[in-house]
Motif scaffolding. Structure first.
Motif: not given
Length: 608
Positions: A472-480, A486-493, A506-510
């Motif tokens: 799990v990676l917990v991030a602020s918007d610097v990672a958005s 490529p392999d992320i299946q789930h993004v939680i806001n 944000r949701i575009g990371r998956t």
């Protein structure tokens, strides 16, 4: 006493002469009127009417003139009444359009996005850059109807003069075999829609605004042509000490700059293996020691990947110059040009000494950014795949109402939806740290990044997450913005962001590169109604399930449903520009800066 005939004749002649010179008496009133008429003819002042001859036009002039016998207050009341009469004849939609036009004109009153030198000397470039690249003959000879059919098939919208044709295969773009091997190694077998049209446009030397949803391959569309241009220059005239760069890519965050740098490194390695000359590229971001790359600086640089703050520092210290630089790309360009970065971009442009090819790429590019950006571009081509600011259709969006105090506990249940890796976003640094600590206590392998952590900690977290050492990676918007997982299946806001653009990023990371993904968003009463309305419209546009709590919201835009496009300032669909929370926040920030004695905006979201 008699007089002679000769004398009488002379006297009669004198009388006649006196009569010729005689001027009749003119009353003062008539003289004043004649003088006024003369002045009126010179100044186009309407002639006043004579006494006892009233006229409607005279009455109107007297009422509105500077010496009118009606007070200014009464005149103002009369003007307002007249305006109300005019407004009553207009529809609500016409009034709304006029109001939005006035707001956009006020927002647009900003300096052109060009270098200080160009503005001072009045330099205006009228023709785009020329390159040696041309499409293959069989593509050049293809009918225009065939080009349009390809664009329609890939849902590509283009604007601009003499647009280069779309090309469906990398081989037809004339890339060397080493690049084709690199693409095959990366699992990229055919161009994505933004690459089908974007790569030919960039290779042809045209300025471009590229808009496509997250995970659609925008990075390759601007980094690959830069590598090709740098390789061509090195083969013609090898760079020596103190020369370069040939081109630059400027990113809003350190992580995005490093990711772009690493992608270019891989391309260069494949080229070197095939016997091509070594290209030198420089990573110019805060938090790292530039002495580690001193060998690159000393030998001449082909490519620079940078964040604005460190780039400005290097240019001011004259570590390198932009005399040979002919290529500038702004990744996540709406953030680069938006509040806080506009002056940085203009300052960077001031170091250019000649014309450059300028590219602007982003997933969210509101109309006001597009209009403003055109001032820096020469005959630009706008390539749009889908609506600017639209969510990726490969992402299943789930929105759940969760009370504030229950969110952190409910996270564990959400993590069960899909296998790792999972990305969790939070709005502020304290929440990121709290979530990270809670997950560690519960035995979850997690790492965290935000702007308050050191560069070493941030790089360790990203590397461990990408190498699957952490779940799990917990991030602020610097990672958005732009980061590719490529392999992320789930993004939680963990919370709904304050701007709908951040939600889209944000949701575009998956759901990247054609894969599907899930995005879960927590909402509650702490969220502003404006952002929830934007979310409601975004879900409807993507044909996703809209939860009852959002359906129950009263939508003020319903009466303006005939007006398409939503807010022209931020791209939100749930409000118009007159109610834009982002515009309102920027105005408050500007007023705050002025009241504190500062003249401009603070840096917003940028990094050194």
């Amino acid at each position: 006493m008699s007089t002679s005939p000769q004398k009488r004749k002379a006297d009669d002649l004198d009388i006649e002469l006196d009569l010729d010179e005689y001027v009749p008496y003119v009353p003062i009133k008539q003289r004043r009127e004649a003088k006024f008429q003369k002045l009126a003819s010179q100044r186009n002042i309407p002639e006043p009417q004579k006494e006892n001859e009233p006229d409607d036009e005279t009455e109107e002039l007297v009422r509105a003139g500077p010496k009118a016998n009606i007070s200014l207050i009464d005149q103002a009341v009369e003007v307002k009444k007249q305006k109300l009469i005019e407004d009553s004849s207009k529809t609500d939609i016409e009034k709304k359009l006029e109001e939005e036009k006035a707001i956009m004109e006020a927002v647009a009153q900003r300096k052109l996005l060009a270098s200080v030198q160009e503005l001072a000397k009045g330099i205006i470039y009228t023709e785009p850059m020329k390159t040696t690249w041309r499409p293959p003959r069989h593509i050049r000879e293809r009918a225009q109807a065939d080009h349009d059919a390809i664009r329609q098939r890939y849902h590509i919208l283009v604007e601009g003069e003499d647009t280069p044709p779309p090309i469906k295969h990398f081989r037809d773009m004339k890339f060397p075999s080493a690049i084709l091997k690199y693409l095959k190694y990366k699992g990229i077998h055919r161009p994505t829609p933004i690459q089908v049209q974007g790569l030919p446009v960039v290779l042809a030397g045209r300025d471009m605004i590229g808009i496509a949803f997250t995970g659609s391959g925008k990075t390759l569309a601007f980094s690959l042509p830069l590598v090709m241009f740098a390789l061509e220059e090195e083969c013609k005239f090898p760079l020596i000490r103190g020369e370069g760069p040939i081109g630059m890519i400027v990113c809003p965050s350190r992580e995005l700059a490093r990711q772009t740098y690493e992608g270019i490194s891989s391309m260069i390695d494949f080229l070197v293996r095939d016997g091509y000359p070594k290209l030198r590229h420089l990573l110019c971001i805060g938090g790292i020691s530039m002495s580690d790359q001193q060998n690159v600086l000393s030998e001449g640089i082909h490519i620079v990947v940078a964040t604005p703050g460190r780039l400005m520092d290097m240019l001011e210290k004259k570590k390198f110059n932009l005399d040979l630089c002919k290529y500038l790309c702004l990744d996540e360009a709406d953030r680069m040009i938006d509040m806080g970065f506009e002056d940085d971009v203009r300052n960077i442009m001031s170091y250019f000494t000649s014309q450059r090819q300028t590219l602007l790429y982003s997933a969210t590019m509101p109309k006001k950014i597009q209009d403003f950006a055109r001032s820096a571009l020469v005959k630009p081509v706008i390539v749009n795949v889908g609506r600017a600011g639209a969510a990726n259709l490969d992402v299943i969006q789930e929105v759940e109402y969760v009370k504030q105090e229950a969110k952190i506990v409910y996270l564990l249940e959400c993590l069960q939806k899909t296998p790792p890796p999972v990305l969790i976003f939070a709005e502020n640094k304290n929440d990121v740290d709290d979530i990270h600590e809670y997950l560690l206590v519960k035995g979850v392998e997690a790492v965290a990044i935000h702007g308050g952590k050191s560069q070493e900690e941030r790089e360790f977290a990203i590397r461990a997450f990408k190498e699957y050492k952490k779940d799990v990676l917990v991030a602020s918007d610097v990672a958005s913005k732009g980061l590719d997982f490529p392999d992320i299946q789930h993004v939680i806001n963990y919370d709904m962001p304050k701007e709908i653009e951040n939600y889209v990023h944000r949701i575009g990371r998956t759901g990247r590169s054609g894969k599907t993904g899930v995005a879960t968003t927590f909402i509650n009463m702490n969220c502003s109604e404006q952002i929830l309305l934007d979310l409601k419209h975004l879900l409807r546009e993507a044909k996703q399930r809209v939860p009852p709590v959002l359906e129950a919201l009263e939508d003020p835009t319903e009466k303006f449903k005939d007006l398409s496009g939503g807010c022209m300032f931020c791209g939100g669909l749930g409000h118009r520009i007159s109610e834009c929370p982002k515009l309102d926040a920027q105005r408050r920030q500007q007023l705050g800066n002025i009241s504190r004695g500062g003249g401009g905006a603070e840096r917003g979201g940028g990094e050194y």
